[in-house]
Design a protein around this motif. Structure first.
Motif, PDB file in Angstrom:
ATOM      1  N   GLY A 143       0.860  -1.261  -0.095  1.00 52.47           N
ATOM      2  CA  GLY A 143       0.014   0.044   0.099  1.00 52.47           C
ATOM      3  C   GLY A 143       1.089   1.318   0.028  1.00 52.47           C
ATOM      4  O   GLY A 143       2.070   1.185  -0.331  1.00 52.47           O
ATOM      5  N   PHE A 144       0.110   2.259   0.070  1.00 50.09           N
ATOM      6  CA  PHE A 144       0.758   3.550   0.240  1.00 50.09           C
ATOM      7  C   PHE A 144      -0.053   4.634   0.675  1.00 50.09           C
ATOM      8  O   PHE A 144      -1.453   4.636   0.618  1.00 50.09           O
ATOM      9  N   ARG A 198     -11.463  13.334  -7.853  1.00 50.11           N
ATOM     10  CA  ARG A 198     -11.790  11.547  -8.372  1.00 50.11           C
ATOM     11  C   ARG A 198     -10.528  11.410  -8.764  1.00 50.11           C
ATOM     12  O   ARG A 198      -9.678  11.964  -9.697  1.00 50.11           O
ATOM     13  N   ALA A 199     -10.031  10.111  -8.242  1.00 49.96           N
ATOM     14  CA  ALA A 199      -8.818   9.420  -8.545  1.00 49.96           C
ATOM     15  C   ALA A 199      -9.122   7.858  -8.848  1.00 49.96           C
ATOM     16  O   ALA A 199      -9.782   7.461  -7.873  1.00 49.96           O
ATOM     17  N   VAL A 200      -8.420   7.460  -9.959  1.00 48.22           N
ATOM     18  CA  VAL A 200      -8.801   6.203 -10.042  1.00 48.22           C
ATOM     19  C   VAL A 200      -7.966   5.099  -9.969  1.00 48.22           C
ATOM     20  O   VAL A 200      -6.642   5.337 -10.513  1.00 48.22           O
ATOM     21  N   PHE A 201      -7.721   4.152  -8.995  1.00 49.00           N
ATOM     22  CA  PHE A 201      -6.795   3.169  -8.779  1.00 49.00           C
ATOM     23  C   PHE A 201      -7.428   1.583  -9.086  1.00 49.00           C
ATOM     24  O   PHE A 201      -7.996   1.338  -8.098  1.00 49.00           O
ATOM     25  N   PRO A 202      -7.420   1.365 -10.177  1.00 49.54           N
ATOM     26  CA  PRO A 202      -7.978  -0.145 -10.651  1.00 49.54           C
ATOM     27  C   PRO A 202      -7.512  -1.093  -9.620  1.00 49.54           C
ATOM     28  O   PRO A 202      -6.251  -1.232  -9.321  1.00 49.54           O
ATOM     29  N   GLY A 203      -8.373  -1.928  -9.126  1.00 47.85           N
ATOM     30  CA  GLY A 203      -8.057  -2.993  -8.149  1.00 47.85           C
ATOM     31  C   GLY A 203      -7.641  -2.641  -6.898  1.00 47.85           C
ATOM     32  O   GLY A 203      -7.344  -3.446  -5.993  1.00 47.85           O
ATOM     33  N   GLY A 204      -7.650  -1.256  -6.753  1.00 42.27           N
ATOM     34  CA  GLY A 204      -7.125  -0.966  -5.182  1.00 42.27           C
ATOM     35  C   GLY A 204      -8.333  -0.860  -4.254  1.00 42.27           C
ATOM     36  O   GLY A 204      -9.459  -1.016  -4.653  1.00 42.27           O
ATOM     37  N   ASP A 212     -15.488   0.665  -7.144  1.00 38.66           N
ATOM     38  CA  ASP A 212     -15.112  -0.068  -8.263  1.00 38.66           C
ATOM     39  C   ASP A 212     -13.691   0.840  -8.643  1.00 38.66           C
ATOM     40  O   ASP A 212     -13.316   0.982  -9.746  1.00 38.66           O
ATOM     41  N   GLY A 213     -12.826   0.963  -7.779  1.00 37.40           N
ATOM     42  CA  GLY A 213     -11.407   1.364  -8.092  1.00 37.40           C
ATOM     43  C   GLY A 213     -11.434   2.908  -8.019  1.00 37.40           C
ATOM     44  O   GLY A 213     -10.363   3.715  -8.323  1.00 37.40           O
ATOM     45  N   VAL A 214     -12.499   3.753  -7.758  1.00 37.98           N
ATOM     46  CA  VAL A 214     -12.454   5.183  -7.948  1.00 37.98           C
ATOM     47  C   VAL A 214     -12.901   5.640  -6.523  1.00 37.98           C
ATOM     48  O   VAL A 214     -13.683   5.609  -5.851  1.00 37.98           O
ATOM     49  N   PHE A 215     -11.829   6.649  -6.093  1.00 39.31           N
ATOM     50  CA  PHE A 215     -11.681   7.300  -4.896  1.00 39.31           C
ATOM     51  C   PHE A 215     -12.251   8.798  -5.058  1.00 39.31           C
ATOM     52  O   PHE A 215     -11.950   9.438  -6.277  1.00 39.31           O
ATOM     53  N   THR A 216     -13.277   9.198  -4.607  1.00 39.86           N
ATOM     54  CA  THR A 216     -13.966  10.496  -4.594  1.00 39.86           C
ATOM     55  C   THR A 216     -13.875  11.035  -3.257  1.00 39.86           C
ATOM     56  O   THR A 216     -13.908  10.496  -2.160  1.00 39.86           O
ATOM     57  N   TYR A 217     -13.902  12.470  -3.375  1.00 40.44           N
ATOM     58  CA  TYR A 217     -13.844  13.384  -2.050  1.00 40.44           C
ATOM     59  C   TYR A 217     -14.566  14.599  -2.338  1.00 40.44           C
ATOM     60  O   TYR A 217     -14.450  15.138  -3.399  1.00 40.44           O
ATOM     61  N   HIS A 225      -5.148   6.488   2.238  1.00 39.93           N
ATOM     62  CA  HIS A 225      -4.256   5.138   2.421  1.00 39.93           C
ATOM     63  C   HIS A 225      -5.001   4.015   1.248  1.00 39.93           C
ATOM     64  O   HIS A 225      -6.123   3.923   1.404  1.00 39.93           O
ATOM     65  N   ILE A 226      -4.405   3.826   0.338  1.00 41.93           N
ATOM     66  CA  ILE A 226      -4.800   2.743  -0.625  1.00 41.93           C
ATOM     67  C   ILE A 226      -3.949   1.551  -0.637  1.00 41.93           C
ATOM     68  O   ILE A 226      -2.604   1.450  -0.723  1.00 41.93           O
ATOM     69  N   GLU A 227      -4.568   0.333  -0.765  1.00 40.04           N
ATOM     70  CA  GLU A 227      -3.898  -0.891  -0.850  1.00 40.04           C
ATOM     71  C   GLU A 227      -4.297  -1.358  -2.147  1.00 40.04           C
ATOM     72  O   GLU A 227      -5.137  -1.298  -2.879  1.00 40.04           O
ATOM     73  N   ARG A 228      -3.305  -2.544  -2.365  1.00 43.99           N
ATOM     74  CA  ARG A 228      -3.593  -3.300  -3.858  1.00 43.99           C
ATOM     75  C   ARG A 228      -3.696  -2.621  -4.942  1.00 43.99           C
ATOM     76  O   ARG A 228      -4.681  -2.793  -5.885  1.00 43.99           O
ATOM     77  N   ALA A 229      -3.098  -1.262  -5.103  1.00 43.77           N
ATOM     78  CA  ALA A 229      -2.943  -0.648  -6.355  1.00 43.77           C
ATOM     79  C   ALA A 229      -1.530  -0.044  -6.659  1.00 43.77           C
ATOM     80  O   ALA A 229      -0.772   0.196  -5.779  1.00 43.77           O
ATOM     81  N   GLY A 230      -1.413   0.305  -7.658  1.00 46.96           N
ATOM     82  CA  GLY A 230      -0.174   1.071  -7.826  1.00 46.96           C
ATOM     83  C   GLY A 230      -0.051   2.579  -7.529  1.00 46.96           C
ATOM     84  O   GLY A 230      -1.280   3.024  -6.909  1.00 46.96           O
ATOM     85  N   THR A 231       1.057   2.954  -7.252  1.00 40.75           N
ATOM     86  CA  THR A 231       1.194   4.350  -6.695  1.00 40.75           C
ATOM     87  C   THR A 231       0.718   5.500  -7.109  1.00 40.75           C
ATOM     88  O   THR A 231       0.673   6.626  -6.539  1.00 40.75           O
ATOM     89  N   ARG A 232       0.319   5.458  -8.613  1.00 36.46           N
ATOM     90  CA  ARG A 232      -0.090   6.330  -9.420  1.00 36.46           C
ATOM     91  C   ARG A 232      -1.447   6.184  -9.853  1.00 36.46           C
ATOM     92  O   ARG A 232      -1.553   5.137 -10.368  1.00 36.46           O
ATOM     93  N   PRO A 233      -2.205   7.235  -9.743  1.00 32.92           N
ATOM     94  CA  PRO A 233      -3.630   6.850 -10.314  1.00 32.92           C
ATOM     95  C   PRO A 233      -3.715   6.596 -11.708  1.00 32.92           C
ATOM     96  O   PRO A 233      -2.643   7.222 -12.360  1.00 32.92           O
ATOM     97  N   ALA A 234      -4.341   5.913 -12.364  1.00 38.69           N
ATOM     98  CA  ALA A 234      -4.870   5.901 -13.699  1.00 38.69           C
ATOM     99  C   ALA A 234      -5.245   7.230 -14.179  1.00 38.69           C
ATOM    100  O   ALA A 234      -4.852   7.578 -15.503  1.00 38.69           O
TER     101      ALA A 234
END
Length: 96
Positions: free
Chosen positions: A8-9, A28-34, A53-58, A75-84
């Motif tokens: 995670g990160f 809005r940040a997309v972290f596929p599989g996160g 569905d892998g989309v963080f919104t605030y 704090h996101i787990e199971r995803a790359g450290t850069r959003p799609a």
């Protein structure tokens, strides 16, 4: 990204109001599989967070004054450290 560790990160979107009037915002940040563990705004009133569905919104809980900045951290787990993809009010986030 502010820090990373096994699985995670902690990431950050720094919001800066460059307008002449106060206003709210939506990140809005997309972290596929996160998976979102937690999210918070540093030093300001909290807003509404979501993750589906892998989309963080605030959505902001207050209006940001002209010239003011505030970090949204997550704090996101199971995803790359850069959003799609990452946007603030539909405008792409800038790297720093």
């Amino acid at each position: 990204m502010t820090s990373s560790f096994d699985g995670g990160f902690i990431g950050e979107v720094l919001l800066v109001n460059t307008a002449r009037t106060p206003h709210g915002w939506t990140v809005r940040a997309v972290f596929p599989g996160g998976r979102l563990v937690t999210a918070w705004v540093e030093g300001a009133e909290q807003g509404v967070f979501g993750f589906a569905d892998g989309v963080f919104t605030y959505r902001s809980g207050f209006d940001l004054a002209p010239g003011q900045s505030v970090p949204v951290r997550f704090h996101i787990e199971r995803a790359g450290t850069r959003p799609a993809s990452c946007t603030v009010d539909g405008t792409p986030c800038a790297d720093r």
